[in-house]
Each structure stands twice: as C-alpha cells, then as structure tokens.
Scaffold this motif. Structure first.
Motif, mmCIF file in Angstrom:
data_model
loop_
_atom_site.group_PDB
_atom_site.id
_atom_site.type_symbol
_atom_site.label_atom_id
_atom_site.label_comp_id
_atom_site.label_asym_id
_atom_site.label_seq_id
_atom_site.Cartn_x
_atom_site.Cartn_y
_atom_site.Cartn_z
ATOM 1 N N LEU A 97 0.835 -1.225 0.000
ATOM 2 C CA LEU A 97 0.000 0.000 0.000
ATOM 3 C C LEU A 97 0.860 1.262 0.000
ATOM 4 O O LEU A 97 0.385 2.341 -0.337
ATOM 5 C CB LEU A 97 -0.873 0.062 1.255
ATOM 6 C CG LEU A 97 -1.937 -0.993 1.476
ATOM 7 C CD1 LEU A 97 -2.581 -0.785 2.837
ATOM 8 C CD2 LEU A 97 -2.992 -0.894 0.384
ATOM 9 N N PHE A 98 2.119 1.108 0.427
ATOM 10 C CA PHE A 98 2.950 2.299 0.617
ATOM 11 C C PHE A 98 3.184 3.060 -0.690
ATOM 12 O O PHE A 98 3.274 4.283 -0.686
ATOM 13 C CB PHE A 98 4.312 1.925 1.231
ATOM 14 C CG PHE A 98 4.252 1.441 2.660
ATOM 15 C CD1 PHE A 98 3.051 1.394 3.354
ATOM 16 C CD2 PHE A 98 5.408 1.031 3.320
ATOM 17 C CE1 PHE A 98 2.993 0.947 4.665
ATOM 18 C CE2 PHE A 98 5.362 0.595 4.635
ATOM 19 C CZ PHE A 98 4.158 0.553 5.305
ATOM 20 N N VAL A 99 3.297 2.333 -1.775
ATOM 21 C CA VAL A 99 3.627 2.997 -3.040
ATOM 22 C C VAL A 99 2.472 3.899 -3.529
ATOM 23 O O VAL A 99 2.681 5.096 -3.727
ATOM 24 C CB VAL A 99 4.086 1.961 -4.093
ATOM 25 C CG1 VAL A 99 4.112 2.568 -5.481
ATOM 26 C CG2 VAL A 99 5.468 1.433 -3.710
ATOM 27 N N PRO A 100 1.241 3.354 -3.692
ATOM 28 C CA PRO A 100 0.172 4.279 -4.101
ATOM 29 C C PRO A 100 -0.058 5.398 -3.086
ATOM 30 O O PRO A 100 -0.386 6.529 -3.448
ATOM 31 C CB PRO A 100 -1.070 3.391 -4.223
ATOM 32 C CG PRO A 100 -0.707 2.066 -3.675
ATOM 33 C CD PRO A 100 0.778 1.957 -3.636
ATOM 34 N N GLN A 101 0.159 5.087 -1.803
ATOM 35 C CA GLN A 101 -0.092 6.094 -0.767
ATOM 36 C C GLN A 101 0.876 7.275 -0.886
ATOM 37 O O GLN A 101 0.476 8.423 -0.742
ATOM 38 C CB GLN A 101 0.020 5.419 0.600
ATOM 39 C CG GLN A 101 -0.531 6.248 1.718
ATOM 40 C CD GLN A 101 -0.733 5.427 2.990
ATOM 41 O OE1 GLN A 101 -1.578 4.539 3.047
ATOM 42 N NE2 GLN A 101 0.040 5.717 4.000
ATOM 43 N N ALA A 232 9.331 -4.872 -1.631
ATOM 44 C CA ALA A 232 8.351 -3.826 -1.310
ATOM 45 C C ALA A 232 9.043 -2.651 -0.608
ATOM 46 O O ALA A 232 8.732 -1.477 -0.856
ATOM 47 C CB ALA A 232 7.237 -4.392 -0.437
ATOM 48 N N PHE A 233 9.994 -2.980 0.258
ATOM 49 C CA PHE A 233 10.740 -1.942 0.982
ATOM 50 C C PHE A 233 11.525 -1.093 -0.024
ATOM 51 O O PHE A 233 11.481 0.151 -0.002
ATOM 52 C CB PHE A 233 11.703 -2.609 1.978
ATOM 53 C CG PHE A 233 11.939 -1.819 3.227
ATOM 54 C CD1 PHE A 233 11.931 -0.435 3.219
ATOM 55 C CD2 PHE A 233 12.177 -2.465 4.437
ATOM 56 C CE1 PHE A 233 12.154 0.290 4.387
ATOM 57 C CE2 PHE A 233 12.393 -1.760 5.611
ATOM 58 C CZ PHE A 233 12.390 -0.387 5.579
ATOM 59 N N ALA A 234 12.241 -1.770 -0.914
ATOM 60 C CA ALA A 234 13.057 -1.055 -1.903
ATOM 61 C C ALA A 234 12.166 -0.213 -2.826
ATOM 62 O O ALA A 234 12.523 0.918 -3.184
ATOM 63 C CB ALA A 234 13.878 -2.053 -2.715
ATOM 64 N N LEU A 235 11.003 -0.748 -3.170
ATOM 65 C CA LEU A 235 10.097 0.004 -4.051
ATOM 66 C C LEU A 235 9.604 1.261 -3.352
ATOM 67 O O LEU A 235 9.485 2.324 -3.958
ATOM 68 C CB LEU A 235 8.906 -0.868 -4.471
ATOM 69 C CG LEU A 235 9.220 -1.888 -5.559
ATOM 70 C CD1 LEU A 235 8.021 -2.809 -5.787
ATOM 71 C CD2 LEU A 235 9.597 -1.196 -6.868
ATOM 72 N N TRP A 236 9.318 1.131 -2.043
ATOM 73 C CA TRP A 236 8.892 2.323 -1.314
ATOM 74 C C TRP A 236 9.974 3.386 -1.373
ATOM 75 O O TRP A 236 9.697 4.559 -1.631
ATOM 76 C CB TRP A 236 8.540 2.023 0.153
ATOM 77 C CG TRP A 236 8.074 3.293 0.805
ATOM 78 C CD1 TRP A 236 6.824 3.843 0.711
ATOM 79 C CD2 TRP A 236 8.872 4.229 1.542
ATOM 80 N NE1 TRP A 236 6.798 5.056 1.366
ATOM 81 C CE2 TRP A 236 8.028 5.322 1.880
ATOM 82 C CE3 TRP A 236 10.197 4.253 1.957
ATOM 83 C CZ2 TRP A 236 8.467 6.417 2.625
ATOM 84 C CZ3 TRP A 236 10.641 5.353 2.689
ATOM 85 C CH2 TRP A 236 9.776 6.415 3.019
ATOM 86 N N THR A 265 21.036 7.354 -2.141
ATOM 87 C CA THR A 265 22.043 6.427 -1.589
ATOM 88 C C THR A 265 21.374 5.284 -0.821
ATOM 89 O O THR A 265 22.021 4.295 -0.496
ATOM 90 C CB THR A 265 23.025 7.134 -0.621
ATOM 91 O OG1 THR A 265 22.288 7.572 0.537
ATOM 92 C CG2 THR A 265 23.727 8.322 -1.274
ATOM 93 N N THR A 266 20.090 5.436 -0.509
ATOM 94 C CA THR A 266 19.423 4.401 0.305
ATOM 95 C C THR A 266 18.657 3.376 -0.553
ATOM 96 O O THR A 266 18.234 2.350 -0.034
ATOM 97 C CB THR A 266 18.406 5.032 1.295
ATOM 98 O OG1 THR A 266 17.314 5.596 0.545
ATOM 99 C CG2 THR A 266 19.031 6.123 2.138
ATOM 100 N N THR A 267 18.466 3.691 -1.836
ATOM 101 C CA THR A 267 17.571 2.821 -2.628
ATOM 102 C C THR A 267 18.173 1.443 -2.905
ATOM 103 O O THR A 267 17.447 0.514 -3.238
ATOM 104 C CB THR A 267 17.167 3.479 -3.970
ATOM 105 O OG1 THR A 267 18.373 3.794 -4.680
ATOM 106 C CG2 THR A 267 16.347 4.734 -3.774
ATOM 107 N N GLY A 268 19.496 1.327 -2.753
ATOM 108 C CA GLY A 268 20.128 0.022 -2.994
ATOM 109 C C GLY A 268 20.155 -0.865 -1.747
ATOM 110 O O GLY A 268 20.619 -1.999 -1.809
ATOM 111 N N LYS A 269 19.633 -0.350 -0.618
ATOM 112 C CA LYS A 269 19.696 -1.146 0.622
ATOM 113 C C LYS A 269 18.848 -2.411 0.479
ATOM 114 O O LYS A 269 17.720 -2.353 0.000
ATOM 115 C CB LYS A 269 19.153 -0.335 1.810
ATOM 116 C CG LYS A 269 20.102 0.751 2.264
ATOM 117 C CD LYS A 269 19.588 1.415 3.546
ATOM 118 C CE LYS A 269 20.530 2.526 3.983
ATOM 119 N NZ LYS A 269 20.089 3.183 5.219
#
Ligand code: HEM
Length: 295
Positions: A97-101, A232-236, A265-269
C-alpha cells in the motif's frame, strides 16, 4: 393448503449512544484520532491537512507492520513455518500500500508545499522512529541513525532494544538451518547483510531449496515472501525519492540532508542480500527442459 408467510421481523434500531454499550466512536477512539491533525501554518494552508494525514496514515501502517514482524520472528523461533508465512504475507500486503499512498502527495503543487514547509522545519522523516524500527527489525541495523533521537531518550531506547533483539534475517536463517539447510549455527545480522562472503555462503546454502522448491515448499514460500518484503521496501524507497524530487527538486531536506541525493544512496539497501544472490547462483541441473521442480 400452504401456511401463510410469516411477516419479517422489523429491523432493530441501532443501540442508542450513551446506552452503556460499546459503540464505534469509543472502540476506535475516533474523536481522539480526528483531533490529531493540527496544521502549523496560520491561517492553515489547505494542503497541510493532506500532508499530515498521509504521514499519520503511514505511522499507523508502520505500527501494524512492526506488530506483525514481531509475531513472524516469534513463529520463526518456534519453527512454525506456516504461521511465520501467514504473518509475513500480511506485512507484505500492507507494504504494497505504501507505493500508491506516497504518490497521493503528488496532488500537492510544489508551490503549495513551499507555502507551509518552513513550519515543519527541522522535523523530518529522519525522526520516524517506527520507520527506523522496521529497518532494525529487518536486520538493517545502522546505529548512525541514533543521533536523530538524542533529544528523545524514550525513542532512542526503543531503537537500542531493536539493535540487540533478534531480527527477521537472523530468525529466518536460524529456522532454515533447523529445517536442514547447510547454514552456520551462529549468524550475526550485521555480517549477514554487509559481509559479501558471508551472504554468498548463505545464498549457496539456499540453492538446493531454490533448485527444488518441493523439497520444502513451506520454507520456499516463506523465503519468497521474505524477498517480497525486501522488494516492497526497496520500491517504497524508490517511489518516495521520486515523489520528493517532483515536489522539492534538489532542495536540502528539512532534516538537513542533501535531500534527493541522500535518498538515492538508500535505494540500494537490501535486508536479505542472500535471497537475491541465490538467483545469481542458481543453475539448471542436467538436461531438463521444463521446470526443474518436476518429479
Ligand atoms: C512532500 C512529501 C515529502 C517530502 C518532500 C519528503 C522529503 C524527504 C527528504 C528530503 C528526506 C531526507 C531527510 C531530510 O533531510 O529531511 C526524507 C526522508 C524520509 N522521509 Fe520523506 N518526504 C515526503 C514524504 C514522506 C512521507 C509521506 C513519509 C511517510 C512516512 C516519509 C518518510 C520519510 C522517511 C522514513 C525518511 C527517512 C529515510 C531514510 O533515512 O532512509 N516522507 N523525506
């Protein structure tokens, strides 16, 4: 002769407020909840309500995510693959849900955000303790973030507790070892995530399961749901930075970071790099042309 049809009982009126019974408002604390949106701009800028509601909704979902992750860890420690999977599936559904939100914020024009942005400084997403707790509970334990909670010892204490507590990665690998995968008896969450030789070795132990999912379908499905969580975390993160860029461009963040440059810098975590690496290591055995899992 057919008996005469009985008249339907009249619908009962809802219980009257104040009759002593539990009601919707009391159970959900609706008045309290609706009193919590307090714009700082004077007169209140119309879009500040959107900004506050979205952040508060995220914090509520974060609360549920933490609640379910803690349950999943307990199930993993008790070797209950089915229930661990059940909890993790709910976590993933919520995180989807985080992405559309986050994109709802794009209905706010950059100029409208500027109209009230100064009022929230120096508050920032950096100070979301629940977000950081989710990271810690997933194994992303970076004590460098403690500094954002120096002025809030009770919040810092929550993070410190998470630092020493078992996390999803360690609990899952322990479970997988007890299910028969050739994993080391002790795994440190930091090494599991940041030490490449360690995660390559862990991925190698997962290869037989990925080569033949039916060898332990329950564990395989759980592993894939763990990966979905990580995805899902990375997509958010990716969608958040994209929304941020659209709204504030390359402005400095209210929390003092470089903004978009920092967030990139955080998107690759990744929480479970070994579950990604297992795909790299996986090879089709023999001459099989169909699914390697048949038979
Ligand atoms: C107008 C919308 C938004 C803007 C412009 C924005 C901007 C930023 C910026 C610039 C940062 C970097 C830290 C800083 O210097 O302040 C950040 C971090 C963060 N934001 Fe947002 N944000 C927005 C919406 C949201 C929403 C709705 C959430 C949901 C809770 C959120 C959660 C976070 C979190 C958790 C971080 C820390 C990320 C990390 O350190 O990995 N943000 N945000």
């Amino acid at each position: 002769m057919k008996p005469a049809a009985q008249p339907k009982p009249a619908p009962q009126p809802p219980t009257a407020y104040g009759a002593g019974a539990m009601d919707y408002q009391d159970y959900l604390k609706v008045p309290d909840l609706l009193a919590l949106q307090r714009p700082q701009s004077q007169p209140a800028h119309h879009d500040e309500m959107l900004f506050i509601v979205i952040h508060q909704a995220f914090e509520l979902w974060f609360k549920l995510v933490l609640h379910e992750i803690d349950m999943a860890i307990r199930h993993m420690q008790a070797d209950d693959v089915g229930h661990a999977h059940h909890s993790m599936k709910r976590v993933v559904r919520v995180m989807r849900l985080f992405v559309p939100q986050i994109h709802l914020l794009e209905t706010m024009r950059p100029i409208d955000f500027l109209a009230f942005r100064d009022h929230l400084k120096p508050a920032s997403g950096f100070q979301s303790v629940q977000f950081r707790e989710i990271e810690f509970a997933a194994g992303l334990k970076e004590p460098a973030y403690f500094r954002f909670f120096e002025g809030r010892p009770e919040l810092k204490a929550r993070l410190e507790a998470r630092l020493g507590a078992p996390d999803l990665g360690v609990a899952f690998c322990g479970l997988a070892r007890r299910q028969g995968l050739a994993l080391p008896a002790t795994l440190d969450s930091q090494r599991l995530r940041t030490d490449e030789p360690t995660w390559h070795a862990v991925a190698k132990a997962f290869v037989p399961l990925y080569a033949k999912p039916t060898s332990n379908l329950g564990l395989y499905e759980l592993a894939e749901t763990m990966l979905e969580f990580d995805e899902a975390f990375a997509l958010w993160r990716q969608h958040h930075v994209s929304v941020v860029e659209r709204i504030i461009g390359n402005k400095i963040g209210t929390g003092g970071s470089s903004g978009v440059a920092y967030l990139r810098t955080t998107t690759g975590k990744r929480c479970f790099p070994y579950l990604w690496d297992v795909r790299t290591q996986l090879e089709l055995a023999g001459e099989t042309t169909g699914s390697a899992d048949h038979g």
